[in-house]
Scaffold this active site. Structure first.
Site, mmCIF file in Angstrom:
data_model
loop_
_atom_site.group_PDB
_atom_site.id
_atom_site.type_symbol
_atom_site.label_atom_id
_atom_site.label_comp_id
_atom_site.label_asym_id
_atom_site.label_seq_id
_atom_site.Cartn_x
_atom_site.Cartn_y
_atom_site.Cartn_z
ATOM 1 N N ASP A 81 0.855 -1.191 0.000
ATOM 2 C CA ASP A 81 0.000 0.000 0.000
ATOM 3 C C ASP A 81 0.894 1.244 0.000
ATOM 4 O O ASP A 81 1.833 1.334 0.807
ATOM 5 C CB ASP A 81 -0.862 -0.056 1.277
ATOM 6 C CG ASP A 81 -1.926 1.035 1.326
ATOM 7 O OD1 ASP A 81 -2.387 1.472 0.259
ATOM 8 O OD2 ASP A 81 -2.306 1.415 2.459
ATOM 9 N N HIS A 207 -9.507 5.055 -1.449
ATOM 10 C CA HIS A 207 -8.672 5.148 -0.249
ATOM 11 C C HIS A 207 -9.424 5.931 0.825
ATOM 12 O O HIS A 207 -10.345 6.693 0.523
ATOM 13 C CB HIS A 207 -7.353 5.867 -0.582
ATOM 14 C CG HIS A 207 -6.348 4.965 -1.237
ATOM 15 N ND1 HIS A 207 -5.192 4.555 -0.619
ATOM 16 C CD2 HIS A 207 -6.341 4.378 -2.456
ATOM 17 C CE1 HIS A 207 -4.511 3.764 -1.431
ATOM 18 N NE2 HIS A 207 -5.185 3.646 -2.559
ATOM 19 N N GLY A 208 -8.975 5.760 2.074
ATOM 20 C CA GLY A 208 -9.539 6.551 3.165
ATOM 21 C C GLY A 208 -10.974 6.197 3.479
ATOM 22 O O GLY A 208 -11.805 7.070 3.740
ATOM 23 N N SER A 210 -12.293 4.292 6.027
ATOM 24 C CA SER A 210 -12.756 4.261 7.423
ATOM 25 C C SER A 210 -13.602 5.495 7.680
ATOM 26 O O SER A 210 -13.160 6.613 7.382
ATOM 27 C CB SER A 210 -11.561 4.290 8.397
ATOM 28 O OG SER A 210 -10.818 3.115 8.304
HETATM 29 P P1 13P Z 1 -8.345 4.775 6.218
HETATM 30 O O1 13P Z 1 -7.252 4.711 7.225
HETATM 31 O O2 13P Z 1 -9.034 6.074 6.201
HETATM 32 O O3 13P Z 1 -9.272 3.624 6.320
HETATM 33 O O4 13P Z 1 -7.629 4.645 4.780
HETATM 34 C C1 13P Z 1 -7.079 3.418 4.403
HETATM 35 C C2 13P Z 1 -6.341 3.517 3.125
HETATM 36 O O5 13P Z 1 -6.729 4.184 2.207
HETATM 37 C C3 13P Z 1 -5.118 2.711 2.992
HETATM 38 O O6 13P Z 1 -4.374 3.071 1.885
#
Ligand code: 13P
Length: 279
Positions: A81, A207-208, A210
């Site tokens: 990642d 991505h992102g 959460s």
């Molecule tokens: P979060 O931490 O917001 O879930 O994002 C995860 C992510 O995009 C990992 O690359």
């Protein structure tokens, strides 16, 4: 079964679902994500950031994820990642990672193309697919700090040109999400995402995720997001489980005991997300 992400994500694009990609940071998180995948019968991507790799090394994480994959018939991908350098991406490739992300999104457009192309050339020679990023996903993840960026959205025309010139297999795009804990409700720009989906014919990556409301995640999947990344909430779940154990047993000192509490919470969270992504 350890597999490449290529067939999984191409199938997800064709059949309008998404595969969950979960950041794992220790053996317990690997086991918890594996248990969730088995319970829901879902293919799964386990991924590690450069910050995580600094903690225990590419070889250790690969060995953990490979061991998990060998215990199950479920397809398991071992993914890098936010690979932040040519060297790290190639190190992960040589270690056996079955999917590589190179994140050149902080670079000027042409330099991002050149870096991504150089990774694609090496990885494709070994049949390993490459995720790239264009535009800046906001927030902070490990050493990757985009908190000060204005979170500009990915330009759809540039995205099409980028994919054409790099030959990347999947594209992470900035459409309003951010890494980390949201201060308010995230506002995804579905207009931009719709345009990107019209012009870019490969699987897109969210991505992102959460903290993104579930209806917004579903809408993203309907607009071509085939890989959906979760990290922060797994950290929160694991730590919450450990704290609960310590609260109930302040004199406890067996890492297996509090690890089990952490695992349970991560597994429950991941089961819920895997069920969501199938819809
Ligand atoms: P979060 O931490 O917001 O879930 O994002 C995860 C992510 O995009 C990992 O690359």
């Amino acid at each position: 079964m350890l597999v490449s992400s290529k067939e999984l994500l191409d199938d997800a694009l064709k059949n309008h679902y998404a595969v969950g990609a979960f950041n794992v940071e220790n053996m317990e998180m690997v086991l918890a994500v594996l248990a969730a995948a088995e319970e829901t019968n879902s293919p799964v991507i386990m991924q590690t950031t450069p910050g995580t790799l600094k903690y225990a090394g590419v070889d250790f994480y690969f060995a953990n994820i490979k061991a998990a994959a060998q215990r199950t018939k479920i397809p398991v991908v071992c993914h890098l990642d936010h690979g932040n350098s040519f060297e790290l991406a190639i190190q992960a490739f040589h270690a056996g990672y079955t999917s590589i992300m190179i994140d050149g999104s902080k670079l000027p457009f042409e330099e991002n193309i050149a870096l991504t192309r150089s990774i694609v050339d090496v990885c494709h020679a070994g049949d390993i697919p490459v995720e790239a990023e264009l535009g800046r996903v906001g927030g902070k993840e490990d050493d990757l700090d985009n908190t000060k960026s204005k979170n500009p959205f990915t330009d759809p025309q540039e995205a099409a040109e980028f994919v054409e010139k790099t030959g990347c297999d999947f594209l992470a795009v900035a459409v309003g999400t951010a890494h980390g804990v949201y201060k308010g409700v995230p506002q995804i720009n579905f207009e931009v995402l719709t345009k990107i989906h019209e012009l870019v014919k490969i699987p897109l990556v969210l991505h992102g995720t959460s903290g993104v409301p579930e209806d917004q995640v579903i809408k993203c999947i309907n607009l071509g997001m085939c890989k959906v990344n979760y990290a922060t909430d797994l950290r929160i779940a694991y730590t919450h489980g450990v704290k609960e154990y310590i609260k109930g047993s302040p004199d406890g000192f067996d890492p297996k005991k509090y690890g089990a509490f952490g695992m349970d919470e991560v597994k429950n969270y991941v089961v819920q997300k895997m069920n969501l992504l199938k819809n």
